[in-house]
Design a protein around this motif. Sequence first.
Motif, PDB file in Angstrom:
ATOM      1  N   CYS A 135       9.084  25.893 -65.833  1.00 55.90           N
ATOM      2  CA  CYS A 135       9.740  25.736 -64.608  1.00 55.90           C
ATOM      3  C   CYS A 135      10.773  26.478 -64.087  1.00 55.90           C
ATOM      4  N   GLY A 136      11.587  27.019 -65.195  1.00 54.05           N
ATOM      5  CA  GLY A 136      12.742  28.030 -64.821  1.00 54.05           C
ATOM      6  C   GLY A 136      13.985  27.440 -65.454  1.00 54.05           C
ATOM      7  N   GLU A 137      13.849  26.243 -65.859  1.00 54.93           N
ATOM      8  CA  GLU A 137      14.889  25.471 -66.707  1.00 54.93           C
ATOM      9  C   GLU A 137      15.013  25.725 -67.863  1.00 54.93           C
ATOM     10  N   LEU A 138      16.060  25.206 -68.756  1.00 55.98           N
ATOM     11  CA  LEU A 138      16.118  25.397 -70.170  1.00 55.98           C
ATOM     12  C   LEU A 138      15.713  23.906 -70.655  1.00 55.98           C
ATOM     13  N   LYS A 155      12.106  32.788 -74.295  1.00 56.84           N
ATOM     14  CA  LYS A 155      13.597  33.035 -74.697  1.00 56.84           C
ATOM     15  C   LYS A 155      14.291  31.980 -75.269  1.00 56.84           C
ATOM     16  N   ALA A 156      15.172  32.025 -76.319  1.00 52.35           N
ATOM     17  CA  ALA A 156      15.670  30.980 -76.701  1.00 52.35           C
ATOM     18  C   ALA A 156      17.269  31.191 -77.001  1.00 52.35           C
ATOM     19  N   TYR A 157      18.050  30.099 -76.927  1.00 52.85           N
ATOM     20  CA  TYR A 157      19.404  30.328 -76.680  1.00 52.85           C
ATOM     21  C   TYR A 157      20.070  29.333 -77.568  1.00 52.85           C
ATOM     22  N   PHE A 194      11.777  20.778 -78.208  1.00 48.82           N
ATOM     23  CA  PHE A 194      12.720  21.006 -77.317  1.00 48.82           C
ATOM     24  C   PHE A 194      12.058  20.395 -75.959  1.00 48.82           C
ATOM     25  N   GLU A 195      13.046  19.477 -74.947  1.00 52.46           N
ATOM     26  CA  GLU A 195      12.445  18.766 -74.253  1.00 52.46           C
ATOM     27  C   GLU A 195      13.282  19.190 -72.816  1.00 52.46           C
ATOM     28  N   CYS A 196      12.408  19.523 -71.506  1.00 52.05           N
ATOM     29  CA  CYS A 196      13.119  19.801 -70.372  1.00 52.05           C
ATOM     30  C   CYS A 196      13.368  18.597 -69.649  1.00 52.05           C
ATOM     31  N   SER A 197      14.557  18.417 -69.254  1.00 54.55           N
ATOM     32  CA  SER A 197      15.019  17.306 -68.271  1.00 54.55           C
ATOM     33  C   SER A 197      14.438  17.301 -67.033  1.00 54.55           C
ATOM     34  N   GLU A 198      13.926  18.424 -66.429  1.00 52.11           N
ATOM     35  CA  GLU A 198      13.561  18.623 -65.235  1.00 52.11           C
ATOM     36  C   GLU A 198      11.863  18.289 -65.012  1.00 52.11           C
ATOM     37  N   CYS A 199      11.112  18.866 -65.781  1.00 51.70           N
ATOM     38  CA  CYS A 199       9.528  18.301 -65.596  1.00 51.70           C
ATOM     39  C   CYS A 199       9.176  17.585 -66.816  1.00 51.70           C
ATOM     40  N   GLU A 227      13.739  28.387 -72.845  1.00 50.96           N
ATOM     41  CA  GLU A 227      13.259  28.790 -71.739  1.00 50.96           C
ATOM     42  C   GLU A 227      11.843  27.877 -71.238  1.00 50.96           C
ATOM     43  N   CYS A 228      11.994  27.083 -70.086  1.00 48.19           N
ATOM     44  CA  CYS A 228      10.797  26.165 -69.827  1.00 48.19           C
ATOM     45  C   CYS A 228      10.067  26.963 -68.650  1.00 48.19           C
TER      46      CYS A 228
END
Length: 64
Positions: A28-31, A4-6, A41-46, A25-26
Amino acid sequence: MARKAYDQWKIEHTQFNRSEVFYVECDCGELAQSAFPKNYFECSECGKRYALHYGDYVEIEQKK
């Protein structure tokens, strides 16, 4: 399965909402947020990175 994209307001990108993509959508469940001016696109969580490839956002293998 398509990722999914936002847009910038975190509204899902659909056939009726074709604005610029700022988040994807990452796993890990985050954006994962757009890393402007780079083309990923880079996830700040993982820390996973995603790029557009043949119409879908796929994970980029990171060099170690």
